[in-house]
Write a protein that holds these residues in place. Structure first.
Motif, PDB file in Angstrom:
ATOM      1  N   THR A 205       0.801  -1.233   0.000  1.00  0.00           N
ATOM      2  CA  THR A 205       0.000   0.000   0.000  1.00  0.00           C
ATOM      3  C   THR A 205       0.828   1.274   0.000  1.00  0.00           C
ATOM      4  N   ASP A 206       1.885   1.313   0.822  1.00  0.00           N
ATOM      5  CA  ASP A 206       2.580   2.578   1.089  1.00  0.00           C
ATOM      6  C   ASP A 206       3.980   2.674   0.494  1.00  0.00           C
ATOM      7  N   LEU A 207       4.520   1.594  -0.041  1.00  0.00           N
ATOM      8  CA  LEU A 207       5.881   1.654  -0.572  1.00  0.00           C
ATOM      9  C   LEU A 207       5.969   2.529  -1.812  1.00  0.00           C
ATOM     10  N   THR A 208       4.985   2.426  -2.692  1.00  0.00           N
ATOM     11  CA  THR A 208       5.002   3.218  -3.915  1.00  0.00           C
ATOM     12  C   THR A 208       5.011   4.705  -3.558  1.00  0.00           C
ATOM     13  N   GLN A 244      12.697  -7.670  -1.479  1.00  0.00           N
ATOM     14  CA  GLN A 244      13.247  -8.095  -2.772  1.00  0.00           C
ATOM     15  C   GLN A 244      12.217  -8.917  -3.552  1.00  0.00           C
ATOM     16  N   HIS A 245      11.501  -9.783  -2.850  1.00  0.00           N
ATOM     17  CA  HIS A 245      10.470 -10.592  -3.503  1.00  0.00           C
ATOM     18  C   HIS A 245       9.361  -9.691  -4.048  1.00  0.00           C
ATOM     19  N   HIS A 246       8.984  -8.685  -3.275  1.00  0.00           N
ATOM     20  CA  HIS A 246       7.950  -7.756  -3.724  1.00  0.00           C
ATOM     21  C   HIS A 246       8.371  -7.059  -5.008  1.00  0.00           C
ATOM     22  N   CYS A 247       9.634  -6.632  -5.075  1.00  0.00           N
ATOM     23  CA  CYS A 247      10.117  -5.923  -6.260  1.00  0.00           C
ATOM     24  C   CYS A 247      10.203  -6.826  -7.483  1.00  0.00           C
ATOM     25  N   ALA A 248      10.435  -8.103  -7.251  1.00  0.00           N
ATOM     26  CA  ALA A 248      10.455  -9.039  -8.369  1.00  0.00           C
ATOM     27  C   ALA A 248       9.071  -9.140  -9.011  1.00  0.00           C
ATOM     28  N   LEU A 249       8.035  -8.918  -8.194  1.00  0.00           N
ATOM     29  CA  LEU A 249       6.667  -8.983  -8.707  1.00  0.00           C
ATOM     30  C   LEU A 249       6.170  -7.618  -9.177  1.00  0.00           C
ATOM     31  N   ARG A 250       6.738  -6.548  -8.609  1.00  0.00           N
ATOM     32  CA  ARG A 250       6.292  -5.189  -8.934  1.00  0.00           C
ATOM     33  C   ARG A 250       7.534  -4.328  -9.148  1.00  0.00           C
ATOM     34  N   GLY A 252       8.147  -1.688 -10.684  1.00  0.00           N
ATOM     35  CA  GLY A 252       8.025  -0.246 -10.621  1.00  0.00           C
ATOM     36  C   GLY A 252       8.337   0.332  -9.257  1.00  0.00           C
ATOM     37  N   ASP A 253       8.392  -0.506  -8.246  1.00  0.00           N
ATOM     38  CA  ASP A 253       8.692  -0.048  -6.886  1.00  0.00           C
ATOM     39  C   ASP A 253      10.179  -0.133  -6.547  1.00  0.00           C
ATOM     40  N   GLN A 254      11.029  -0.444  -7.530  1.00  0.00           N
ATOM     41  CA  GLN A 254      12.431  -0.731  -7.240  1.00  0.00           C
ATOM     42  C   GLN A 254      13.134   0.440  -6.563  1.00  0.00           C
ATOM     43  N   GLN A 255      12.997   1.651  -7.082  1.00  0.00           N
ATOM     44  CA  GLN A 255      13.695   2.800  -6.496  1.00  0.00           C
ATOM     45  C   GLN A 255      13.184   3.103  -5.091  1.00  0.00           C
ATOM     46  N   ASP A 256      11.879   2.980  -4.902  1.00  0.00           N
ATOM     47  CA  ASP A 256      11.327   3.196  -3.564  1.00  0.00           C
ATOM     48  C   ASP A 256      11.840   2.130  -2.599  1.00  0.00           C
ATOM     49  N   ALA A 257      11.944   0.892  -3.082  1.00  0.00           N
ATOM     50  CA  ALA A 257      12.431  -0.194  -2.231  1.00  0.00           C
ATOM     51  C   ALA A 257      13.890   0.004  -1.872  1.00  0.00           C
ATOM     52  N   GLU A 258      14.689   0.460  -2.828  1.00  0.00           N
ATOM     53  CA  GLU A 258      16.102   0.704  -2.543  1.00  0.00           C
ATOM     54  C   GLU A 258      16.262   1.767  -1.459  1.00  0.00           C
ATOM     55  N   LYS A 259      15.441   2.806  -1.529  1.00  0.00           N
ATOM     56  CA  LYS A 259      15.504   3.836  -0.500  1.00  0.00           C
ATOM     57  C   LYS A 259      15.059   3.291   0.849  1.00  0.00           C
TER      58      LYS A 259
END
Length: 466
Positions: A205-208, A244-250, A252-259
């Motif tokens: 919900t909030d990572l993006t 990491q698993h979430h980003c493999a599925l989505r 578009g959230d990679q940069q937000d996940a890295e932060k």
């Protein structure tokens, strides 16, 4: 064979290396020894509920209060224990206590084994090119990312628990007369299940938008995982691999996940610093700051603690802290800068207040972050970086939603004046029902004058040779 598992800030069943190792041997006696000095007042509330959840998850938990070595030695004798397992601590007191415990048990022939379970990497694994510890975050985090990835989390083990249900209330952790934590319950779900649910909700919900949105206290782009992570209801490697698993599925959230993961990295860096510099909570890392001319004004300190400074963003943050046990990270930086650089109060005053009022009060994070703001720590913010609380509010709470939530006496002010009511015309204040020095405090310091005084104090630091 019977093993004792000593729980501390690892209050979970899954991905708990000490528990998994004990379960492989036979019967397990899970134990928690309460050490009062290890927790601030707000954290004790969380601890009560986290221990309650852990006892239910385990099917029983032995609780004691007192000296860990004395308690463990007694339990080892009473329950015919042949091995004692725990996950490592990295703070000075924890290291000293566990070293003493391992030595004493070894002398009596009891197996005593510690495991890495509370960090992504052990503090001694990440080294500079010369083999020493890091003092700057960015190269530290790059070194972490070059390292072998964190191991996959361990699954929940099956085991025979020989402990009775815990009487957590007997520890007396909850406040009463008055119950100042009454507002915490609706906001938080302590325990392993609550931690897992919070991570899933955040990722879905909030990572993006997290990379930029995390600076907005009026928005929900924050994880609110810090209390769960501090108490070990979820491990950093569970967070790492689930993200990491979430980003493999989505993707578009990679940069937000890295932060987001870099913020987990700041926690790693803080523990790295504390492990290699045990004096971090007590002394300036940069000893040149020992000559800084701190002020000692109890009235101003109290005004800051209670959210009565006359600067709405600062006051909103400190009121949020008091009522929820939490403060938005961007606001933490602003209120810390205000205490240190506007009021020229020693950073230890702020660290001590956060220790007592934050649910996520963590010795390493607390000390490293306060010294970062002061300019005296590792990877420190430039001494001349003095947040203007008005412009910070205008930039990160532009519509005033956060301020209106926590400073309701200002709610009727137009946005133009909300962030600095002391600049509003008398007619505007009157129409909004605001009386400076009455319904809302007048500023306890002038920003421009406070900034100049702070910079003058830093001039003494610049000219001091150590």
């Amino acid at each position: 064979m019977r093993s004792l598992v000593l729980f501390r800030l690892d209050l979970r069943v899954a991905d708990n290396p000490a528990l998994t190792a004990a379960a492989a041997r036979g019967d397990v006696l899970p134990v928690f020894v309460y050490e009062p000095d290890s927790y601030g007042s707000a954290a004790k509330w969380w601890l009560h509920h986290s221990l309650t959840a852990l006892s239910q998850d385990l099917g029983g938990l032995v609780l004691h209060s007192g000296d860990t070595l004395t308690v463990v030695q007694s339990l080892v004798a009473d329950h015919d224990i042949s091995a004692v397992y725990w996950n490592r601590r990295y703070d000075p007191a924890g290291i000293a206590s566990d070293t003493r415990l391992k030595s004493a048990l070894g002398e009596t022939g009891i197996e005593a084994t510690s495991f890495p379970g509370n960090l992504l990497f052990e503090p001694w694994q990440i080294k500079t090119g010369s083999g020493g510890p890091f003092r700057v975050f960015s190269p530290f985090w790059r070194a972490c990312q070059r390292h072998d990835p964190p191991a996959l989390p361990l699954t929940r083990p099956e085991f025979s628990n020989i402990a009775p249900p815990a009487d957590v209330a007997a520890l007396g952790l909850l406040p009463s007369q008055p119950d100042w934590a009454a507002g915490f319950g609706p906001l938080w779900s302590p325990g392993e299940a609550g931690a897992t649910e919070r991570l899933d909700d955040f990722l879905n919900t909030d990572l993006t938008g997290y990379k930029t949105g995390r600076d907005r206290p009026d928005q929900n782009h924050v994880s609110r995982l810090s209390p769960h992570l501090h108490f070990g209801e979820i491990s950093p490697r569970q967070i790492w691999h689930r993200t990491q698993h979430h980003c493999a599925l989505r993707s578009g959230d990679q940069q937000d996940a890295e932060k987001f993961l870099s913020e987990v990295g700041w926690r790693e860096f803080s523990h790295h610093l504390l492990f290699h510099t045990p004096s971090l909570p007590d002394e300036n890392l940069n000893r040149k700051f020992d000559v800084y001319p701190w002020m000692d004004n109890a009235d101003q300190l109290r005004a800051w603690q209670t959210g009565q400074t006359g600067y709405p963003l600062v006051d909103a943050g400190l009121r949020e802290l008091w009522h929820t046990g939490y403060m938005h990270n961007r606001v933490r930086m602003v209120v810390a800068s205000f205490l240190i650089k506007h009021l020229r109060q020693h950073w230890r005053h702020g660290m001590e207040w956060f220790w007592d009022t934050l649910l996520d009060a963590d010795l390493a994070n607390n000390a490293a972050s306060w010294q970062w703001v002061a300019g005296s720590g590792a990877d420190a913010a430039p001494y001349f970086r003095i947040f203007n609380p008005t412009t910070q509010a205008q930039k990160f709470d532009p519509n005033g939603d956060y301020i209106r939530t926590w400073c309701p006496e200002l709610a009727a002010l137009p946005n133009k004046w909300l962030h600095a009511p002391f600049e509003a015309p008398a007619s505007v204040l009157s129409a909004a029902g605001v009386t400076l020095g009455g319904s809302y405090p007048a500023p306890i310091v002038d920003h421009k004058a406070a900034r100049e005084a702070a910079l003058a104090g830093y001039d003494a630091v610049k000219s001091h040779a150590v």
